[in-house]
Design a protein around this motif. Structure first.
Motif, short mmCIF file in Angstrom:
data_model
loop_
_atom_site.label_atom_id
_atom_site.label_comp_id
_atom_site.label_asym_id
_atom_site.label_seq_id
_atom_site.Cartn_x
_atom_site.Cartn_y
_atom_site.Cartn_z
N SER A 110 0.84 -1.21 0.00
CA SER A 110 0.00 0.00 0.00
C SER A 110 0.87 1.25 0.00
O SER A 110 2.10 1.17 0.08
CB SER A 110 -0.94 -0.02 1.20
OG SER A 110 -0.25 -0.29 2.40
N PRO A 135 1.43 0.75 -5.26
CA PRO A 135 0.08 0.22 -4.97
C PRO A 135 -0.69 -0.17 -6.22
O PRO A 135 -1.56 -1.05 -6.17
CB PRO A 135 -0.59 1.38 -4.23
CG PRO A 135 0.53 2.16 -3.64
CD PRO A 135 1.65 2.06 -4.63
N ALA A 138 -0.82 -3.81 -7.08
CA ALA A 138 -1.63 -4.71 -6.26
C ALA A 138 -3.08 -4.26 -6.10
O ALA A 138 -3.86 -4.95 -5.46
CB ALA A 138 -0.99 -4.84 -4.86
N SER A 139 -3.45 -3.12 -6.67
CA SER A 139 -4.82 -2.64 -6.49
C SER A 139 -5.49 -2.34 -7.82
O SER A 139 -6.56 -2.87 -8.13
CB SER A 139 -4.84 -1.40 -5.59
OG SER A 139 -4.02 -0.38 -6.13
N VAL A 161 -0.04 -4.23 4.43
CA VAL A 161 -1.04 -3.43 3.73
C VAL A 161 -1.71 -2.51 4.75
O VAL A 161 -1.86 -2.86 5.92
CB VAL A 161 -2.11 -4.30 3.03
CG1 VAL A 161 -1.49 -5.06 1.87
CG2 VAL A 161 -2.78 -5.24 4.00
N PRO A 166 -8.89 -4.10 0.25
CA PRO A 166 -8.55 -3.67 -1.11
C PRO A 166 -7.42 -4.48 -1.75
O PRO A 166 -7.28 -4.49 -2.97
CB PRO A 166 -8.12 -2.21 -0.92
CG PRO A 166 -8.77 -1.78 0.36
CD PRO A 166 -8.77 -3.00 1.22
N PHE A 167 -6.63 -5.17 -0.93
CA PHE A 167 -5.48 -5.92 -1.45
C PHE A 167 -5.69 -7.43 -1.36
O PHE A 167 -4.76 -8.20 -1.61
CB PHE A 167 -4.21 -5.52 -0.70
CG PHE A 167 -3.81 -4.09 -0.93
CD1 PHE A 167 -3.02 -3.73 -2.00
CD2 PHE A 167 -4.26 -3.08 -0.08
CE1 PHE A 167 -2.66 -2.42 -2.23
CE2 PHE A 167 -3.90 -1.76 -0.29
CZ PHE A 167 -3.11 -1.42 -1.36
N ALA A 170 -4.92 -9.36 -4.57
CA ALA A 170 -3.48 -9.37 -4.87
C ALA A 170 -2.75 -10.34 -3.96
O ALA A 170 -1.87 -11.09 -4.40
CB ALA A 170 -2.92 -7.97 -4.71
N ASP A 587 -1.49 1.40 -14.75
CA ASP A 587 -1.49 -0.05 -14.84
C ASP A 587 -0.81 -0.50 -16.13
O ASP A 587 -0.15 -1.55 -16.16
CB ASP A 587 -2.92 -0.58 -14.78
CG ASP A 587 -2.98 -2.08 -14.52
OD1 ASP A 587 -2.12 -2.58 -13.78
OD2 ASP A 587 -3.87 -2.74 -15.06
#
Length: 626
Positions: A110, A135, A138-139, A161, A166-167, A170, A587
Motif C-alpha cells: 500500500s 500500490p 496490487a490494487s 497493507v 482492497p489488497f 493481490a 497499470d
C-alpha cells in the motif's frame, strides 16, 4: 542595462536561498568526454542511516509532530516524535520475532501512511530489508503480472497493507502460503493486527535483541529494495544499501544543514516506493526532525484539489513536485491567490523533478508569487534516478535558471559523452557511493547498466548551460531512448519538442506524447488541462474532459497555437494535435507514480489514435497546423 518602458515594472527580487557555494572540477579527455566532480568532499557523518536520528529528535522535540495524514473524515491524524521512537522500537521487536532479517525481507503493497513510516524506520533500525511496491501493482492491476514479477525477484517473508480488503485479491494471487500479512485495518483473524505490533512490550530481552540487530548492520547490507520498470514494463529490483543511504544523509548534512536551526515543515505526496519520495524526501524529514504532512493529493483531475486543500492549511519549508503538478497548481493559484500566499509565506525554495518544467508554467507561478508575497521564489532541480538513491546533480541558484540541473554534488562524479548529431548534447553517467551495486536477480542487466569505469548509465541526455564553462551547470535534454528519426532522416529530440509544445499550448494542455517515427512530419497526443480549458469560453465551463477534447472552440484554439509556432524545421514543429480524455494509465505503464509519461509505451498503447492523426483527412477533433 535593460531600459523599462513606462508600463513595465522591474521583476521582484528572489527570496534568498541558503545553499553552500561549491566549486566544480572539470577533466577534459581527448575524445571529447568530460568528467565533472565537486571540489568539496562530502562531510563525514557518524550515524548508520536516517533512522539513527529518531532517538535524538524524540528527546529534543518529543512533543512536536513527526508524521501527519488525513483520516477518512478528512481530519489530520498525528504522531509525535516521542511516540514515533516508542513505536519504532516496538515494531522492530515484533518484526525480529517474526523471523525477518537480511535474507527475509518485508514487502509493502500500500501507499504512504503514518504506519508505513513507522514500519520502514523500524525495519531500517534492525537491518530488515523493506520493499515498497507501487500500490497500482496490487490494487489497480487486473492480472497482477508486475506484482508477481516483483515477487519472483524478491520473495517476501512478510507483507504489509494499510487495509486488507482492497489488497485481498493481490495477496491471494501471490500464493504466499504461510507468509504473515500485517494490516492496519482488517477484520479479526485475517491478518496480524498493526495495533498488536505497536503494543509489543519492550522487555529487557527485546531491547537487547533490538540493540544487537542494530549494531550488527554493515554498510553493504540491504536497507531498501525499490522497483523500477523503465520502458519495458518489467520490474527491475534496485538494491539500496546502508552505504547508499549514508551517502545521501552526508549530502543532506552539507546541502541542507541550515534546516537544523528550527523544525521544518514538509507537505509531500511523492510515493515512498521511488527514490525521490522514499529516500530523499522521507529521509530528509527524519534527518532534520521535521513535521511531515502526507499529502493525499496527486497531479490528476479530482485529486489535485486535495493538494490545494492541504496547501491552504500547511505552509511548508520546502515544496517539491513534478512538472505536471506545477501546471495544475498554477491554474489553482491564479484562481485562488490565498492558497499561493500560504505556500509562498514560509517556503525557502520550490523544487521539481521527473521532467523539465515548462517556462510558461514557471512564469505564471512567479507572477502569482510577486502578487501575493512580493518576491520570486527559486525553483531548484537536479538529475538522479532510483539507482542513484535519488541523488546526483543539483542546481540551487535563485534566478532564471529554469532547466538547469546543476553540477555533481559532493560525493558524485559525472561523465559526459558527446552524442551524435552535432547539437551539443551529451549522454550523462554517474559514479559514487550513492549509486546502487546492481539489479537483484539480473546480472546481464546489471552489466549493461555500468560502463567499464563503473559509471551508471542513466539513459538521459544533457547540454552544457555554457559550453565554454562546464562548471556553470547542465540542462536536461530528454531521454536518449525516446529520440527517433522522421522518414527524411531528421533526428527528433523528443524531450525538447514535448516541452516546446506544452509551452506553446499553455495553459490548455498538461502533457504530451510526441509522434512521428516512420512518418514525414511530427504530430502529438496530449491531455487537456480541464480547468484551463473550461475557462477558455463560457460554452466550455460545464463540460467534462470527454466533451472538451472534441469541442470545436478548443480545437480551434489549439490550431491557432500550432500555427503560431516559431519556424524551426520539420524536426521541431508539431503539425497535428489530438487531445485525449482518458488519462495516462499507470497499470499499463504509461505513467510512473511520480508523473513522468513513458512516451514509447503510450505510443504503442494508443496506436489507433496515432493512425487517426496521420490519416489523409483527419477527424474534425484533430487540430491541424495546415
Amino acid at each position: 542595462m535593460t531600459t523599462l518602458t513606462a508600463n513595465e515594472q522591474p521583476a521582484a527580487p528572489y527570496r534568498p536561498v541558503r545553499f553552500p557555494e561549491r566549486r566544480t572540477l572539470v577533466e577534459r579527455r581527448p575524445d571529447g568526454t568530460l568528467i565533472l566532480r565537486s571540489a568539496n568532499p562530502p562531510p563525514a557523518v557518524g550515524v548508520t542511516s536516517f533512522v539513527d536520528f529518531v532517538p535524538a529528535w524524540a528527546q529534543r522535540r518529543g512533543d512536536s509532530l513527526a508524521f501527519c495524514a488525513r483520516d477518512q473524515q478528512g481530519e489530520w491524524r498525528t504522531l509525535r516524535w516521542r511516540d514515533l521512537w516508542q513505536q519504532v522500537q516496538a515494531v522492530a521487536a515484533a518484526l525480529l520475532e517474526l523471523g525477518l532479517g537480511q535474507g527475509r525481507p518485508l514487502m509493502l503493497l500500500s501507499g504512504n501512511s503514518v504506519e508505513q513510516a513507522v514500519l520502514l524506520l523500524a525495519a531500517e533500525y534492525v537491518g530488515i530489508p523493506t520493499a515498497p511496491v507501487s500500490p497500482a501493482y496490487a490494487s489497480i492491476s487486473k492480472d497482477f503480472v508486475r506484482l508477481k514479477g516483483v515477487q519472483s525477484l524478491l520473495p517476501p517473508a512478510a507483507l504489509f497493507v494499510q487495509s486488507f480488503e482492497p489488497f485481498e485479491r493481490a495477496i491471494a494471487a501471490l500464493e504466499t502460503g504461510d507468509v504473515p500479512v500485517i494490516a492496519v485495518d482488517c477484520k479479526a483473524g485475517r491478518a496480524l493486527a498493526w495495533a498488536d505490533l505497536v503494543a509489543t512490550d519492550l522487555t529487557s530481552a527485546r531491547l537487547a535483541a533490538i540493540a544487537a540487530a542494530h549494531s550488527a548492520i554493515r554498510q553493504d547490507d540491504t536497507v531498501r529494495v525499490l522497483f523500477t520498470s523503465g520502458s519495458t514494463g518489467l520490474p527491475k529490483a534496485v538494491r539500496l544499501t546502508y552505504g547508499n543511504f549514508k551517502a545521501v544523509l552526508s549530502y543532506y548534512a552539507d546541502n541542507l544543514g541550515w534546516l537544523e536551526a528550527s523544525q521544518p515543515v514538509f507537505l509531500d505526496w511523492l510515493p515512498w516506493h521511488h527514490g525521490l519520495g522514499g529516500v530523499l524526501n522521507l529521509g530528509r524529514s527524519v534527518q532534520f526532525g521535521a513535521t511531515h504532512y502526507i499529502d493525499d493529493g496527486r497531479p490528476l483531475p479530482g485529486l489535485i484539489e486535495r493538494t490545494v486543500r492541504n496547501l491552504r492549511e500547511i505552509a511548508p519549508t520546502i515544496f517539491t513536485s513534478v512538472p505536471s503538478a506545477w501546471a495544475a497548481l498554477a491554474t489553482e493559484f491564479e484562481r485562488d491567490p490565498e492558497v499561493a500566499r500560504n505556500l509562498f509565506s514560509k517556503v525557502a525554495f520550490l523544487g521539481y523533478g521527473g521532467a523539465s518544467l515548462p517556462r510558461a508554467v514557471w512564469q505564471r507561478i512567479q507572477r502569482v508569487a510577486e502578487q501575493t508575497v512580493g518576491e520570486r521564489i527559486a525553483f531548484c532541480s537536479g538529475l538522479a534516478s532510483t539507482e542513484t538513491s535519488g541523488m546526483g546533480t543539483y542546481c540551487g541558484l535563485a534566478g532564471d535558471h529554469l532547466g538547469n540541473i546543476g553540477n555533481p554534488v559532493p560525493g558524485t562524479e559525472v561523465k559526459l559523452l558527446p552524442l551524435e548529431g552535432g547539437d551539443g548534447r551529451y549522454e550523462i553517467r554517474m559514479r559514487g557511493a550513492h549509486v546502487f551495486g546492481g539489479y537483484i536477480g539480473n546480472p546481464e542487466l546489471t552489466a549493461a547498466a555500468f560502463d567499464d569505469e563503473g559509471f551508471f548509465r542513466l539513459g538521459d541526455a544533457v547540454r552544457l548551460a555554457d559550453p565554454a564553462d562546464p562548471a556553470r551547470g547542465m540542462l536536461f535534454a530528454g531521454r536518449v531512448v525516446e529520440d527517433f528519426k522522421l522518414t527524411n532522416g531528421t533526428w527528433v529530440r523528443t524531450g525538447a519538442v514535448r516541452l516546446g509544445l506544452i509551452e506553446q499550448c499553455a495553459p490548455l494542455i498538461t502533457d504530451a506524447v510526441i509522434c512521428g517515427h516512420d512518418h514525414a512530419y511530427l504530430a502529438a497526443l496530449a491531455w487537456p488541462n480541464v480547468a484551463a480549458c473550461q475557462r477558455l469560453a463560457p460554452e466550455l465551463a460545464g463540460l467534462d474532459a470527454a466533451a472538451l477534447v472534441r469541442h470545436p472552440l478548443l480545437v480551434e484554439a489549439l490550431r491557432e497555437r500550432l500555427r503560431s509556432q516559431s519556424a524551426g524545421g520539420a524536426s521541431l514543429q508539431i503539425e497535428r494535435l489530438m487531445l485525449m480524455a482518458e488519462p495516462p494509465s499507470m497499470d499499463a505503464n504509461e505513467i510512473a507514480d511520480k508523473g513522468y509519461v513513458n512516451q514509447a509505451v503510450t505510443r504503442a498503447r494508443r496506436a489507433d489514435l496515432i493512425d487517426q492523426l496521420y490519416r489523409t483527412v483527419p477527424p474534425e477533433h484533430v487540430a491541424c497546423m495546415r
